[in-house]
Structures are given as structure tokens and as C-alpha cells.
Design a protein around this motif. Structure first.
Motif, PDB file in Angstrom:
ATOM      1  N   ASN A 161      45.622  39.945  32.886  1.00 58.71           N
ATOM      2  CA  ASN A 161      44.717  40.497  31.894  1.00 58.71           C
ATOM      3  C   ASN A 161      43.529  41.105  32.615  1.00 58.71           C
ATOM      4  OD1 ASN A 161      42.516  40.454  29.720  1.00 58.71           O
ATOM      5  ND2 ASN A 161      44.393  40.018  28.598  1.00 58.71           N
ATOM      6  N   LEU A 162      43.299  42.398  32.384  1.00 55.83           N
ATOM      7  CA  LEU A 162      42.181  43.105  33.014  1.00 55.83           C
ATOM      8  C   LEU A 162      40.898  42.790  32.270  1.00 55.83           C
ATOM      9  CD1 LEU A 162      41.494  45.106  35.290  1.00 55.83           C
ATOM     10  CD2 LEU A 162      41.760  46.939  33.635  1.00 55.83           C
ATOM     11  N   LYS A 163      39.972  42.181  32.980  1.00 53.71           N
ATOM     12  CA  LYS A 163      38.639  41.881  32.455  1.00 53.71           C
ATOM     13  C   LYS A 163      37.664  42.834  33.141  1.00 53.71           C
ATOM     14  CE  LYS A 163      39.787  37.740  30.614  1.00 53.71           C
ATOM     15  NZ  LYS A 163      40.272  37.666  29.295  1.00 53.71           N
TER      16      LYS A 163
ATOM     17  N   ALA B  87      41.252  41.600  37.678  1.00 56.43           N
ATOM     18  CA  ALA B  87      42.251  40.775  36.996  1.00 56.43           C
ATOM     19  C   ALA B  87      42.850  39.776  37.966  1.00 56.43           C
ATOM     20  CB  ALA B  87      43.359  41.652  36.419  1.00 56.43           C
TER      21      ALA B  87
END
Length: 132
Positions: free
Chosen positions: A77-79, A83
């Protein structure tokens, strides 16, 4: 209010990074890194622009012994700009977790750092660029 404007700006930039991550990436062919790479790897990634979910596959070849892993699943999940990715596969009905990796954007490139897993399978650190 000012907070709403900042939040909207943040979401806009976050969405831009999610779009930017999509596609094909490689660490092969950078003349400045000749002799520094332990593996040549290709990534193919898709990213949900709304929630940042990353799905993809990686093919990786160890340059020392020629050992290859192909079509290894990527999930994460790209924050914002980085990620944590899980690299895994299913073989003979068993789920095999190969590694955890942190990726982060640095301009137009992705920096890769192996957090856990076997360095025979994947590079400890490398740089990827988009080839789409």
C-alpha cells in the motif's frame, strides 16, 4: 478553511504518486551502477489511485549465480511517497513469503531497500526507473 485546502493538496499529490507508480520498472542498464548491482530485476505494478493498494509481479536474477525468481507476487500500500511491499508466491498449494521491501520515490526513481528476506533472491538495495 486552511486545513481543508492543505488536505486537498496532500490528496492531490498522493494521487499523483499513485499514478506515477503504475507501469514497468527496471534496475538494469544504468551505466553509473555497473558493478554495483547484485541482481537485475523487472517490476510490473498497478496501483489503486483511491486507496493506494499495490499489486504486481517481479522477475529477479541473481548476477552472481544466475538464479532466477519469476512472476513473484507483489502486494502493498503506497502511503504518500513510500510503501512496504510483501513479495510472495504460491507453490504446491503453499503460500511462500519471500521478502519485505521498502520502496520510496526520489524524484523520477524508486529506491528499494530489502527489510527482510534472502539476499540471494532479491537485492539488498537498488534503484528502479520507469521504462513505460
Amino acid at each position: 478553511s486552511g486545513i481543508d485546502i492543505l488536505y486537498k493538496d496532500y490528496k492531490k499529490v498522493e494521487r499523483k504518486f499513485r499514478e506515477k507508480l503504475k507501469g514497468k520498472w527496471t534496475n538494469e542498464g544504468d551505466f553509473a551502477r555497473i558493478g554495483k548491482e547484485s541482481h537485475y530485476c523487472d517490476l510490473e505494478l498497478s496501483t489503486d489511485v483511491d486507496d493506494g493498494e499495490i499489486l504486481g509481479v517481479i522477475d529477479c536474477r541473481n548476477l552472481k549465480d544466475g538464479f532466477e525468481l519469476n512472476n513473484v507476487s507483489i502486494n502493498g500500500n503506497l502511503k504518500f511517497k513510500s510503501a512496504i511491499l510483501t513479495l510472495s508466491d504460491v507453490k504446491h498449494g503453499k503460500h511462500l513469503k519471500y521478502a519485505k521491501v521498502k520502496i520510496s520515490f526520489d524524484g523520477k526513481i524508486i529506491k528499494w531497500n530489502l527489510k527482510s528476506g534472502d539476499e540471494n533472491y532479491f537485492p539488498k538495495s537498488t534503484i528502479f526507473w520507469n521504462i513505460d
